[in-house]
Structures are given as structure tokens and as C-alpha cells.
Design an enzyme around this catalytic site. Structure first.
Site, PDB file in Angstrom:
ATOM      1  N   ASN A  13       0.870  -1.174   0.000  1.00 27.85           N
ATOM      2  CA  ASN A  13       0.000   0.000   0.000  1.00 27.85           C
ATOM      3  C   ASN A  13       0.906   1.223   0.000  1.00 27.85           C
ATOM      4  OD1 ASN A  13      -1.789   2.065   0.443  1.00 27.85           O
ATOM      5  ND2 ASN A  13      -2.374   1.429   2.520  1.00 27.85           N
ATOM      6  N   TRP A  14       0.982   1.851  -1.145  1.00 29.30           N
ATOM      7  CA  TRP A  14       1.879   3.010  -1.258  1.00 29.30           C
ATOM      8  C   TRP A  14       1.342   4.241  -0.532  1.00 29.30           C
ATOM      9  CZ3 TRP A  14       3.834   3.387  -7.052  1.00 29.30           C
ATOM     10  CH2 TRP A  14       4.709   2.318  -7.290  1.00 29.30           C
ATOM     11  N   LYS A  15       0.068   4.225  -0.178  1.00 30.13           N
ATOM     12  CA  LYS A  15      -0.568   5.419   0.400  1.00 30.13           C
ATOM     13  C   LYS A  15      -0.328   6.605  -0.540  1.00 30.13           C
ATOM     14  CE  LYS A  15      -0.158   3.198   4.820  1.00 30.13           C
ATOM     15  NZ  LYS A  15      -0.025   3.300   6.273  1.00 30.13           N
ATOM     16  N   HIS A  99      -9.529   1.411   5.022  1.00 30.95           N
ATOM     17  CA  HIS A  99      -8.238   1.564   5.708  1.00 30.95           C
ATOM     18  C   HIS A  99      -8.407   2.509   6.896  1.00 30.95           C
ATOM     19  CE1 HIS A  99      -4.078   2.631   6.489  1.00 30.95           C
ATOM     20  NE2 HIS A  99      -3.755   1.525   5.842  1.00 30.95           N
ATOM     21  N   GLU A 101      -6.740   4.895   7.868  1.00 32.05           N
ATOM     22  CA  GLU A 101      -6.519   6.308   7.539  1.00 32.05           C
ATOM     23  C   GLU A 101      -7.770   6.915   6.894  1.00 32.05           C
ATOM     24  OE1 GLU A 101      -2.851   5.582   5.493  1.00 32.05           O
ATOM     25  OE2 GLU A 101      -1.939   5.060   7.415  1.00 32.05           O
ATOM     26  N   GLU A 171      -5.183  -4.691  10.692  1.00 38.31           N
ATOM     27  CA  GLU A 171      -4.165  -3.655  10.841  1.00 38.31           C
ATOM     28  C   GLU A 171      -4.403  -2.897  12.144  1.00 38.31           C
ATOM     29  OE1 GLU A 171      -2.280  -2.630   6.789  1.00 38.31           O
ATOM     30  OE2 GLU A 171      -3.897  -1.222   7.161  1.00 38.31           O
ATOM     31  N   GLY A 177       2.751   2.479  10.670  1.00 36.15           N
ATOM     32  CA  GLY A 177       3.726   3.548  10.474  1.00 36.15           C
ATOM     33  C   GLY A 177       4.467   3.947  11.731  1.00 36.15           C
ATOM     34  N   SER A 217       3.597  -1.982  10.222  1.00 39.50           N
ATOM     35  CA  SER A 217       5.060  -2.068  10.369  1.00 39.50           C
ATOM     36  C   SER A 217       5.612  -3.448  10.031  1.00 39.50           C
ATOM     37  CB  SER A 217       5.482  -1.631  11.774  1.00 39.50           C
ATOM     38  OG  SER A 217       5.092  -0.282  12.009  1.00 39.50           O
ATOM     39  N   GLY A 238       2.894  -1.153   4.170  1.00 40.97           N
ATOM     40  CA  GLY A 238       2.945   0.265   3.819  1.00 40.97           C
ATOM     41  C   GLY A 238       4.368   0.696   3.516  1.00 40.97           C
ATOM     42  N   GLY A 239       5.021   1.298   4.505  1.00 32.63           N
ATOM     43  CA  GLY A 239       6.358   1.879   4.331  1.00 32.63           C
ATOM     44  C   GLY A 239       7.338   0.975   3.602  1.00 32.63           C
TER      45      GLY A 239
HETATM   46  P1  13P Z   1       3.095   0.483   7.542  1.00 31.73           P
HETATM   47  O1  13P Z   1       3.602  -0.832   6.960  1.00 31.73           O
HETATM   48  O2  13P Z   1       3.825   1.677   7.004  1.00 31.73           O
HETATM   49  O3  13P Z   1       3.021   0.429   9.033  1.00 31.73           O
HETATM   50  O4  13P Z   1       1.598   0.651   7.021  1.00 31.73           O
HETATM   51  C1  13P Z   1       0.712  -0.407   7.164  1.00 31.73           C
HETATM   52  C2  13P Z   1      -0.516  -0.065   6.428  1.00 31.73           C
HETATM   53  O5  13P Z   1      -1.265   0.798   6.823  1.00 31.73           O
HETATM   54  C3  13P Z   1      -0.781  -0.793   5.185  1.00 31.73           C
HETATM   55  O6  13P Z   1      -2.069  -0.545   4.718  1.00 31.73           O
END
Ligand code: 13P
Length: 256
Positions: A13-15, A99, A101, A171, A177, A217, A238-239
Site C-alpha cells: 500500500n503506497w498510500k 483503511h 486512515e 491492521e 507507520g 510495520s 505500507g512503508g
Molecule cells: P506500515 O507498513 O507503514 O506500518 O503501514 C501499514 C498499512 O497501513 C498498510 O495498509
């Protein structure tokens, strides 16, 4: 993971990161390294504007393109929104729904998530629906209650033949993050609870077939341990997915 009964899926997930013009180089790096993946499905969920570039960059690979959100409506006067049909026509096969967010910054409720889940299925996309408790809810000892309510509402009026194809991502909000990760045992406990909710809503066969991911993470250092848990069938990353090299290391951990 339990490959006998269900798919292993590693999704990035690149966000709101990287430009459409960055996708080609990322695709080349990933394409070279991820060529021999046999045991898991790969998805990269990019910003909507990057979908065409990602489709091009991942053509002839096992990597499918996903979106990060969609409208709950099929079409019409919803300025700024993007429908399932539009995402599909642009080449997306998957879409992240609910998600944290989106829930935190865009007011999405469990009911919105349910509407979007219906919209994604009706539009022919495979949804990756996210659930997870906040730090405050965890501190109150109500994580499982929150997760149960999120899953039950998300799946409201989703027929059984469709439910089995939905991917669920656990999640924990406090792990996203932050560099904090649920321990493999903690993540397993909740993922097993999610499967139990699906069993109670449908039946044991469907619960056994549903792919449940862990996200928060996840990285090359902790992926193997998390993926070794029986009810964790992959990851939503994500990251670490922004760096093709790191993402490939997570993929390799799932491809053993
Ligand atoms: P991180 O891997 O950056 O913690 O993000 C997880 C996430 O929200 C994937 O959708």
C-alpha cells in the site's frame, strides 16, 4: 499461512507516496527480483492516478494492481470520487476498503465500509477490507469487540459466494507507520478471532477459505515470524513496500 485451504497474498500500500513517473523504475526493480514467486499472489495498491502507469509497468508479471479506495456509489454527481467501474476499466483488480486512515481522516464508518465493500464486489474488484483497533481501544481491553463489530458490519448482506473471495486485513492502528508491530502471537489471536466471526456469519468452509492479512510495520525483519502463524495468510505492507528491495524481501518470506 495455510496454503492448502487459502491463498497467500502480499500486498503493498503506497498510500499517498511516489509519482506516476516513479512507477516505471519501481516496476523494473520489482520485476527483476519477483520473477520466481510461485506461492503467493502479489498486489501493489497505488494512488488512483498511478494505476495506468502501474498496469503498464507490471504487465506480464504476477503483480496485480490495486486501488486504495473507491466510491460507494456506482456513478453520478459525486465530484472527486472514483467508482469501482472506473478503477476496473483503468486496470485495477483489487481495492483497499476501510483503511484506518480513511476511517480516521475521512470519517468512514463501519456502515460506509459495508457500502464500499458492496460497491467493490458489484464492480468486479477484489476488496481488501481493513479492520483494527486503536491504541486507546487496546488499552481498554476491547480490541476483540471492536474487531468483531467491524467485521460483522463490513460483511452485512454480503452473500456467501462473494464473502469467500474477500481479503481481510488486520491492521492494528497503533502499529501502522509507528515501527511497533503486534507480536506474532497477538496478531494470530486477532486473526483467528476474525476467522471465527466469518465462521459464525457463514460457515466453516468459508471461514477456512478466507485470506486474512496482517498489516502494521511489517518488514523484512519480522515478516517470516508473522507469516508462520496459522491464521495469517499474508501481509499488507505500507512503508516497506515503497522500496522495491525491501518489498521483495517480504515477498520472499511468504514464498518459502
Ligand atoms: P506500515 O507498513 O507503514 O506500518 O503501514 C501499514 C498499512 O497501513 C498498510 O495498509
Amino acid at each position: 499461512m495455510n496454503r492448502k485451504y487459502r491463498k497467500t497474498v502480499i500486498a503493498g500500500n503506497w498510500k499517498m507516496n511516489l509519482l506516476p513517473s516513479d512507477v516505471k523504475a519501481y516496476g523494473e526493480a520489482l520485476r527483476q527480483r519477483a520473477g520466481k514467486v510461485k506461492f503467493c499472489d502479489l498486489v501493489v495498491c497505488v494512488p488512483a492516478v498511478s494505476i495506468p502507469a502501474a498496469v503498464k509497468a507490471f504487465r506480464d508479471t504476477r503483480i496485480a494492481v490495486g486501488a486504495q479506495d473507491l466510491s460507494e456509489h456506482a456513478s453520478g454527481a459525486y465530484t472527486g470520487e472514483v467508482s469501482a467501474a472506473q478503477l476496473k476499466d483503468a486496470g485495477a483488480k483489487y481495492v483497499i476498503v476501510g483503511h484506518s486512515e480513511r476511517r480516521t481522516y475521512h470519517g468512514e464508518t463501519n456502515e460506509t465500509v459495508n457500502a464500499k465493500l458492496h460497491a467493490s464486489i458489484d464492480g468486479g474488484l477484489t476488496p481488501i477490507v481493513c479492520v483494527g483497533e486503536t491504541q486507546a481501544q487496546r488499552d481498554m481491553g476491547i480490541s476483540k469487540d471492536i474487531i468483531r463489530a467491524q467485521v460483522k458490519t463490513a460483511f452485512y448482506k454480503i452473500p456467501a459466494d462473494r464473502a469467500r473471495k474477500i481479503i481481510i486485513a488486520y491492521e492494528p492502528v497503533w502499529a501502522i507507520g509507528t515501527g511497533l508491530t503486534a507480536t506474532p502471537a497477538e496478531a494470530q489471536e486477532i486473526c483467528s478471532e476474525i476467522r471465527a466471526v466469518i465462521r459464525s456469519l457463514y460457515d466453516a468452509r468459508i471461514a477456512r477459505a478466507v485470506t486474512i492479512l496482517y498489516g502494521g510495520s511489517m518488514n523484512p525483519a519480522n515478516a517470516a515470524e508473522l507469516l508462520a502463524q496459522p491464521d495469517i495468510d499474508g501481509g499488507l505492507i505500507g512503508g516497506a513496500s515503497l522500496d522495491a528491495g525491501k518489498f521483495v524481501q517480504v515477498i520472499n518470506a511468504a514464498n518459502q
